[in-house]
Scaffold this active site. Structure first.
Site, PDB file in Angstrom:
ATOM      1  N   HIS A 177       8.538  97.894  83.804  1.00  0.00           N
ATOM      2  CA  HIS A 177       7.304  98.681  83.797  1.00  0.00           C
ATOM      3  C   HIS A 177       7.051  99.001  82.375  1.00  0.00           C
ATOM      4  O   HIS A 177       7.952  99.260  81.573  1.00  0.00           O
ATOM      5  CB  HIS A 177       7.543  99.894  84.570  1.00  0.00           C
ATOM      6  CG  HIS A 177       7.700  99.712  86.128  1.00  0.00           C
ATOM      7  ND1 HIS A 177       6.855  99.321  87.097  1.00  0.00           N
ATOM      8  CD2 HIS A 177       8.751  99.649  86.732  1.00  0.00           C
ATOM      9  CE1 HIS A 177       7.169  99.143  87.963  1.00  0.00           C
ATOM     10  NE2 HIS A 177       8.559  99.681  88.139  1.00  0.00           N
TER      11      HIS A 177
ATOM     12  N   TYR B  99      -7.513  98.047  77.220  1.00  0.00           N
ATOM     13  CA  TYR B  99      -7.377  99.376  76.807  1.00  0.00           C
ATOM     14  C   TYR B  99      -6.324  99.245  75.635  1.00  0.00           C
ATOM     15  O   TYR B  99      -6.315 100.435  74.911  1.00  0.00           O
ATOM     16  CB  TYR B  99      -6.800 100.340  77.985  1.00  0.00           C
ATOM     17  CG  TYR B  99      -7.864 100.280  78.899  1.00  0.00           C
ATOM     18  CD1 TYR B  99      -9.064 101.177  78.840  1.00  0.00           C
ATOM     19  CD2 TYR B  99      -7.577  99.698  80.162  1.00  0.00           C
ATOM     20  CE1 TYR B  99      -9.791 101.072  80.213  1.00  0.00           C
ATOM     21  CE2 TYR B  99      -8.232  99.761  81.444  1.00  0.00           C
ATOM     22  CZ  TYR B  99      -9.639 100.648  81.199  1.00  0.00           C
ATOM     23  OH  TYR B  99     -10.359 100.514  82.193  1.00  0.00           O
TER      24      TYR B  99
END
Length: 144
Positions: A99, A22
Site C-alpha cells: 500500500h 495528484y
C-alpha cells in the site's frame, strides 16, 4: 535480459491508474522501477492494473500456474474482496501486499485487510518505494 524463470506478477487494483494526477509518481514510473529491480536479480515481471475485481482474480489464477510470486496492491479491494483472498490462497505462491499510504493512519474501515490473511509480508506507507521493497523481499525468498 529475459529470464527462463517464471515471472513475478505485480498486480494493482482500482484507481491506481490515476497515480500522477495528484502527485508526480505515475504507475508507469513504479512499473519501470520494479522491472529494473527485478531484472537486476535476473527476474521478469508481469505488471497489471485493473479497476475490476474479476480481472485481478483472473491474473492471480494465471500467476498460480505461470508465475513465481505475487506483489499486490489491491487498493479498495483490500477491505472487502473475499474473491481476491480466496484466489491468493489457491495460488499457493509467495505474496507481498503493498500500500502506498499507511492504511493504519487512515479511516478505520481501511484497517481491515482480507488480503493480509494470505500475504507473507505487508508493506504500507513507504510510497512507491514499497513496490521495490516487495520485489527485493521476493528476490531473496525465491533465491532461498
Amino acid at each position: 535480459m529475459t529470464s527462463t524463470r517464471r515471472p513475478i506478477y505485480v498486480l494493482n487494483g482500482p484507481n491506481l491508474n490515476l497515480l500522477g494526477v495528484y502527485g508526480t509518481t505515475t504507475l508507469a514510473d513504479i512499473e519501470e522501477a520494479v522491472r529494473a529491480r527485478a531484472a537486476a536479480g535476473g527476474w521478469d515481471v508481469e505488471f497489471h492494473q485493473s479497476n475490476h475485481e474479476g480481472v485481478l482474480v483472473d491474473r492471480i489464477q494465471e500467476a498460480r500456474t505461470e508465475g513465481a510470486a505475487i506483489v499486490i496492491n489491491p487498493a479498495a479491494f483490500t477491505h472487502y474482496s473475499i474473491a481476491i483472498h480466496d484466489a491468493l490462497e489457491a495460488a499457493e505462491l509467495p505474496v507481498v501486499e503493498v500500500h502506498l499510504s499507511n492504511v493504519h493512519r487512515r479511516e478505520a474501515f481501511r484497517h481491515t485487510s482480507y488480503v493480509s490473511l494470505q500475504a507473507d509480508v505487508v508493506i504500507a506507507g513507504a510510497g512507491a518505494f514499497g513496490y521495490e521493497m516487495a520485489v527485493e523481499h521476493l528476490l531473496r525468498t525465491l533465491e532461498g
